[in-house]
Structure formats: structure tokens, C-alpha cells
Design an enzyme around this catalytic site. Structure first.
Site, short mmCIF file in Angstrom:
data_model
loop_
_atom_site.label_atom_id
_atom_site.label_comp_id
_atom_site.label_asym_id
_atom_site.label_seq_id
_atom_site.Cartn_x
_atom_site.Cartn_y
_atom_site.Cartn_z
N LYS A 1 -2.49 5.27 11.47
CA LYS A 1 -1.85 4.64 11.01
C LYS A 1 -2.53 4.24 9.31
CE LYS A 1 2.22 1.61 10.40
NZ LYS A 1 2.08 0.06 10.59
N CYS B 1 2.23 -9.78 19.53
CA CYS B 1 1.43 -9.21 19.06
C CYS B 1 2.14 -9.76 17.50
CB CYS B 1 0.91 -7.74 19.02
SG CYS B 1 0.48 -6.89 17.34
N HIS C 1 4.00 1.38 2.50
CA HIS C 1 5.22 1.05 2.11
C HIS C 1 6.41 1.29 1.02
CE1 HIS C 1 2.62 -2.37 3.08
NE2 HIS C 1 3.26 -2.55 4.30
N LYS D 1 -3.80 -1.96 6.22
CA LYS D 1 -4.57 -3.00 5.36
C LYS D 1 -5.16 -3.62 6.37
CE LYS D 1 -4.01 -3.27 0.69
NZ LYS D 1 -3.22 -3.92 -0.04
N HIS E 1 0.74 -1.42 -0.05
CA HIS E 1 -0.01 -0.26 0.19
C HIS E 1 1.21 0.96 0.03
CE1 HIS E 1 0.73 0.61 3.84
NE2 HIS E 1 0.29 -0.17 4.61
N HIS F 1 -2.49 -2.36 16.38
CA HIS F 1 -3.10 -2.94 15.67
C HIS F 1 -4.44 -3.28 15.84
CE1 HIS F 1 0.57 -4.19 13.91
NE2 HIS F 1 0.23 -4.44 12.61
N CYS G 1 2.57 -6.79 15.20
CA CYS G 1 3.68 -6.97 14.34
C CYS G 1 4.68 -7.69 14.93
CB CYS G 1 3.95 -5.61 16.46
SG CYS G 1 3.14 -4.35 16.53
N CYS H 1 -3.17 -4.30 21.18
CA CYS H 1 -2.05 -4.20 21.18
C CYS H 1 -2.74 -2.55 20.43
CB CYS H 1 -1.56 -4.59 19.84
SG CYS H 1 -0.24 -3.46 18.41
N1 MSP Z 1 8.62 -6.57 7.67
C1 MSP Z 1 8.71 -5.96 9.17
C2 MSP Z 1 10.41 -4.91 8.48
C3 MSP Z 1 11.28 -5.78 9.10
S1 MSP Z 1 13.08 -4.73 8.36
C4 MSP Z 1 13.98 -5.86 8.90
C5 MSP Z 1 7.72 -4.60 8.67
N2 MSP Z 1 7.28 -4.60 7.72
S2 MSP Z 1 6.52 -3.68 6.93
O1 MSP Z 1 5.67 -4.80 6.09
O2 MSP Z 1 4.33 -4.00 8.27
O3 MSP Z 1 6.95 -2.51 6.52
C6 MSP Z 1 6.58 -1.50 8.02
C7 MSP Z 1 7.06 -0.02 6.69
O4 MSP Z 1 5.91 0.15 5.75
C8 MSP Z 1 6.98 0.92 7.83
O5 MSP Z 1 8.36 0.34 8.98
C9 MSP Z 1 7.10 1.64 7.09
O6 MSP Z 1 8.43 1.88 5.97
C10 MSP Z 1 6.07 1.31 5.83
N3 MSP Z 1 4.82 1.28 6.81
C11 MSP Z 1 3.80 0.90 6.40
N4 MSP Z 1 2.53 0.73 6.80
C12 MSP Z 1 2.52 2.79 6.80
C13 MSP Z 1 2.25 3.99 7.24
N5 MSP Z 1 0.78 3.55 7.49
N6 MSP Z 1 2.74 5.44 6.76
C14 MSP Z 1 3.91 5.00 6.78
N7 MSP Z 1 4.68 3.81 6.06
C15 MSP Z 1 3.90 2.50 6.37
O7 MSP Z 1 7.16 -4.06 9.29
#
Ligand code: MSP
Length: 521
Positions: A305, A128, A22, A308, A19, A152, A131, A149
Site C-alpha cells: 500500500k 496502532c 487520497h 507517506k 498523496h 504500517h 491506524c 501492525c
Molecule cells: N481519517 C481516517 C478516515 C476517517 S473516515 C471517517 C483515515 N484517513 S487517511 O488519511 O488514512 O485516509 C484513508 C483513505 O485514503 C483510505 O481509506 C483511502 O480512501 C485513501 N488511501 C490512502 N492510501 C491509499 C492507497 N495507497 N491506495 C488507495 N487509497 C488510499 O483513514
């Protein structure tokens, strides 16, 4: 061998398609690495996917698919095409199910065990799955009488397992010392303060294995357990560049060239993993810690935040279909100070698209090309210069470089767009369309057109990291390729040198860079 500027994004969970949250992180990484490439540096840009753990395993199960088949399909059909569509120029893409990763994780873990940093213990406490984090009771909130959490808003699960533990608590003092000595190692300042107070509050040892499911990397000396998904995932930054390989091997050489990472870009949700656990793991192994962890803010929907799991995720394609890829890349970095939360709104994006991109930038490019065509037969006139424009360009380039290297994308883009405004002001003031009415003004007219084209040359170079497709179109409309070479090879340090476009170059009209928006969005 020069050290590469090495930048990473988090590796994303493949429980679902990407999304815009990311994409926010990855686009920022792409802009920063493109900028450093244009500074003439050797650059290595890594992204990838985090494929183990319960979160991914359960989603695969819910979809009646084996986890490996699930992740293979999502990576192939959703994640890689998404980055391609957003024009992300990563040098490598690591998947944690790849052998190059799993083998190196096992080797690393074994070495920490051998050096006494790992011991057997029992974990009892909240977890969680969203997370993938062992939580402290104080981290939780209550919803309908259930401990949940806070990220979430879902109930936590209780874990009660015999696991392997990493002696994280032994690194509290070294970490505090590290952040005292290197304040730049964790940014922005609010993030560093959070990490420091977390460390000062005391840290317990970390369970680094799980025994109740098997979707993970087996612990080499106890194959009934799999490595805790975060311990596995954090290591990607180093396994991707050859961690644990012999010094004289290809992997060993790559490691020497890239490590330590210059910037780990992360969202603030995963700051502690990167600024506490990860450097402690490296310290335990006697390796250098990353130079900087930068935690940016969240994209919010309805004040929360965007995610999905809360059904508030917006796919990048929903936005790029309407505004185009380059406007997407521009908008978030331009509108939200990096490090601060920001809300996405269609209205704000439409307004900026129209005023900053279509009017200020796009119109300038098309007006300028049209006038060279009309008044000079499409041939760039003789060189000229304008002291005001020249000094404004110098100032913009210096400011933008300082800001972007400091991860202040908004400040950098603003400095460039201010220059764009200045050029518009110059054209409006000189009124070339009036000058063209009297042949006696031909020389002044040509000067104005040269100066405008030369300003656009600089804008193409300065905005290329943010909007590569658009700037490429502009570059070719300026006929710059033949004389100056590839746009991506233009150095930031030379951009303010006036008079680079050669007189006689063929200027062609650009297709509209930022078309008028459909109103029914
Ligand atoms: N898999 C772990 C990260 C491991 S790194 C060694 C993870 N993955 S995640 O798919 O949940 O992605 C997290 C990252 O996606 C966040 O740290 C951020 O960089 C980005 N984001 C996910 N949702 C976001 C928002 N709503 N806003 C901004 N960035 C966001 O955590």
C-alpha cells in the site's frame, strides 16, 4: 422535497499533505457525483479532514507546533488547494475541529449514554497509532521479534486505560441481518464477505474514549476523557448535514434531505469501521444506516500500500505537472478495476495517455475542427445521421450509465472510449480529405463532418464527469454553448438523441487537448 444523492469520501488525517491514494478516492467521488448531477439528480458531495487523535497530535508535536495551528495550516496550504487543483466539486468540506461537528458529536454521544448504549470499563490491549485502531492479537504480525501492525509495519503500543465503552456486541445480529437483506449495502462482494465473516467471528464492545491525551472532543459527562478519534470521525458524515438538530431547523431539514448517505466511498483499509462500527452507532441511535459502503482497492508501490509513512507517497502534483489534471483523473479509474488493488507505473500511464487520450480522443477533436474549418469555412453543415454511429452511441450511453452508477468506473469509461474508437473508424473509412478533392462529393463530405462533430458533442457530455476541463474546451470548440447551454447541464438521458448540434454553429480549432509528452519524465 426530493432526497439528494449523498456521497462521502473518508475524511483524511492531516498529519501530512495528500498523496495520490487520497486523491484516488476523492476523484472517484467527484466523477460519480458529477455523473449523478448530469442525470438531473440533486446531489450532495462531502469531503473533509480528520484532525483529532494521537497520530495528528504527535506529528504536530514533532514539528513543534500546537495541533490546532498544525491542522489549520495543512488544511489551508495543502488539502484544500489540492482538491481545487484536481477540480473536485465538493459541496461541503468538514473539519472535525469545527464547532458544528464537535457540538453535534457531544449531543449524539450523550444521547447514546442516556439510552444505555455506553458504559464505563477498562481497556487493555494493543493499539496502532497509524491506524488509530484497537487491535486484536490475531491482527498483528511479528517484525524483528516485535508485534507490529500489518498495514504500517510498525510496533503497536499497549494501552491500559479506564475508558467508556460502546455496546457494539449487541449489534452483531442486526448487522448480519442487514447485510443478508441488503447485499448491496457493502460492496464489492469480497468486502461484504470479509465483513460478514468478521461479524460471525464475534465482536467485542468498543472503547470509545481515551484518557491519556487531550487532543479530541471532551466526553460531555467526563471531561477528563476525549472521544476516540474514529467515533468522532465517523460521525462527520452525519454532523455535516445536521445530525441532532431540531427537525424544523435548517440542519434538521438538511438531514431529512440527505440522510441516509447513498454511498460512503472508502479504501479497503477502513472497511470495518464503516461497515461494522458506523452502522452499529446509527442503529443504536435509531437512525437509518447508509445505503452503501464501497471499499476500493489500494494503489500499490512495490507491491505494498502506497503511504507517506513508508515514504512511498507520490504527490498528485508530481503526476499532474507532467500529464495534466484530466489525464490524472482519467488514468486511475480507467486502468484499475474499482475494488481491486493496482500498481501505479509511469510507463503504463504514458502509454495510455498517448494512445487513448492524445490519439483516440484529442486527435479526433482537433482533426474534426480543422476539417470543418478547412472545408466548410468553420461553419457546421446541415444535419445528417449515420445509423451505425447512432446505435453505437445509444449502446455506449446505456452501458456507461449502468456501469458508473454501479461504481464500475473502468467499465463505464471503456464503453465511452469504445464509442470514440468507433468514430475514429468512421472518419478513417469515409476519408473526408479524399472526398474534399472532388466538389461533387461536397454533400457526403458535409454529412461526415456533421456526424463527426455530433459524435464529439456526445463524447464531451459523456466524458465531462471524468475530464471536465478538457470537455469544456471541446464544448466551446463545437460552438455548443450558445445553442445547448452549459456542458454540465447536459443530461445523460438525452445524450444519445442524435442531431443536437445546430447547423450553422461556429466551430473553432481547439488548442491541443492532450499535448505530446516531454520524453525526459
Ligand atoms: N481519517 C481516517 C478516515 C476517517 S473516515 C471517517 C483515515 N484517513 S487517511 O488519511 O488514512 O485516509 C484513508 C483513505 O485514503 C483510505 O481509506 C483511502 O480512501 C485513501 N488511501 C490512502 N492510501 C491509499 C492507497 N495507497 N491506495 C488507495 N487509497 C488510499 O483513514
Amino acid at each position: 422535497m426530493t432526497k439528494s444523492f449523498y456521497l462521502t469520501t473518508p475524511i483524511y488525517y492531516v498529519n501530512d499533505a495528500p498523496h495520490i491514494g487520497h486523491a484516488y478516492t476523492t476523484v472517484a467521488g467527484d466523477v460519480l457525483t458529477r455523473w449523478h448531477r448530469q442525470k438531473g439528480e440533486s446531489v450532495w458531495f462531502l469531503t473533509g479532514t480528520d484532525e483529532h487523535g494521537q497520530k495528528v497530535m504527535r506529528t504536530a508535536e514533532e514539528n513543534n507546533t500546537a495541533p490546532q495551528a498544525w491542522v489549520d495550516r495543512l488544511v489551508q496550504d495543502a488539502w484544500k488547494p489540492n482538491w481545487q487543483a484536481l477540480n473536485i466539486a465538493n459541496d461541503d468540506f468538514i473539519r472535525t475541529t469545527e464547532k458544528r461537528h464537535t457540538e453535534r458529536v457531544q449531543k449524539f454521544l450523550q444521547s447514546l449514554k442516556d439510552s444505555g448504549h455506553i458504559y464505563a470499563g477498562k481497556y487493555e490491549g494493543p493499539y496502532c497509532v497509524g491506524c488509530e485502531e484497537f487491535k486484536l492479537p490475531g491482527d498483528l504480525i511479528e517484525i524483528d521479534g516485535k508485534k507490529c501492525c500489518p498495514i504500517h509495519s510498525k510496533p503497536i503500543e499497549l494501552v491500559n486505560e479506564n475508558n467508556w465503552f460502546f455496546k457494539l456486541s449487541a449489534f452483531v445480529e442486526p448487522l448480519l441481518e442487514h447485510y443478508r437483506k441488503n447485499p448491496d449495502a457493502c460492496q464489492p462482494e469480497s468486502a461484504r464477505n470479509e465483513v460478514v465473516s468478521f461479524l460471525e467471528g464475534g465482536v467485542t464492545d468498543l472503547s470509545i474514549s481515551r484518557s491519556t491525551f487531550d487532543w479530541g472532543i471532551p466526553v460531555p459527562w467526563d471531561t477528563d476523557q476525549v472521544v476516540y478519534v474514529w467515533f468522532d470521525a465517523l460521525l462527520n458524515y452525519a454532523t455535516a448535514v445536521g445530525l441532532t438538530d431540531a427537525l424544523d431547523s435548517e440542519g434538521g431539514k438538511k438531514f431529512a434531505q440527505t440522510w441516509p448517505a447513498d454511498v460512503h466511498l472508502v479504501g479497503k483499509d477502513i472497511l470495518r469501521f464503516h461497515a461494522v462500527i458506523w452502522p452499529a452507532m446509527l442503529m443504536a441511535a435509531g437512525l437509518d444506516v447508509p445505503k452503501k459502503v464501497f471499499a476500493h482497492g489500494w494503489l500499490l508501490v512495490g507491491g505494498e500500500k502506497m503511504s507517506k509513512s513508508k515514504l512511498t507517497g507520490i504527490a498528485p502534483k508530481d503526476i499532474t505537472d507532467h500529464f495534466g489534471v484530466d489525464a490524472f483523473r482519467y488514468y486511475f479509474l480507467r486502468a484499475i478495476p474499482f475494488g481491486t488493488d493496482g500498481s501505479f507505473s509511469w510507463e503504463d500511464m504514458s502509454a495510455r495517455y498517448t494512445s487513448e487520450l492524445a490519439n483516440d480522443f484529442g486527435n479526433l477533436a482537433s482533426r474534426s475542427a480543422a476539417m470543418v474549418e478547412k472545408y466548410c469555412g468553420g461553419v457546421l453543415p446541415a444535419k445528417s445521421n449515420d445509423a451505425g454511429l447512432e446505435s453505437a452511441l445509444k449502446e455506449a450511453a446505456t452501458k456507461a450509465d449502468a456501469a458508473i452508477c454501479d461504481l464500475d468506473f473502468q467499465g463505464g469509461i471503456l464503453a465511452i472510449m469504445d464509442f470514440c474508437k468507433k468514430v475514429n473508424g468512421y472518419v478513417t473509412e469515409k476519408e473526408p480529405w479524399i472526398l474534399a478533392k472532388d466538389p461533387a462529393n461536397q454533400q457526403i463530405l458535409e454529412d461526415v463532418l456533421y456526424n463527426t462533430a455530433e459524435s464529439l458533442r456526445a463524447l464531451a457530455v459523456l466524458l465531462n464527469a471524468v475530464m471536465p476541463q478538457t470537455c469544456e474546451i471541446l464544448w466551446s470548440s463545437l460552438g455548443a454553448q450558445a445553442s445547448l447551454g452549459d456542458l454540465g447541464a447536459q443530461k445523460i438521458s438525452d445524450v444519445a438523441t442524435w442531431g443536437q448540434l445546430p447547423p450553422g454553429a461556429t466551430i473553432t480549432k481547439t488548442p491541443v487537448l492532450f499535448p505530446r509528452l516531454e520524453t525526459n519524465a
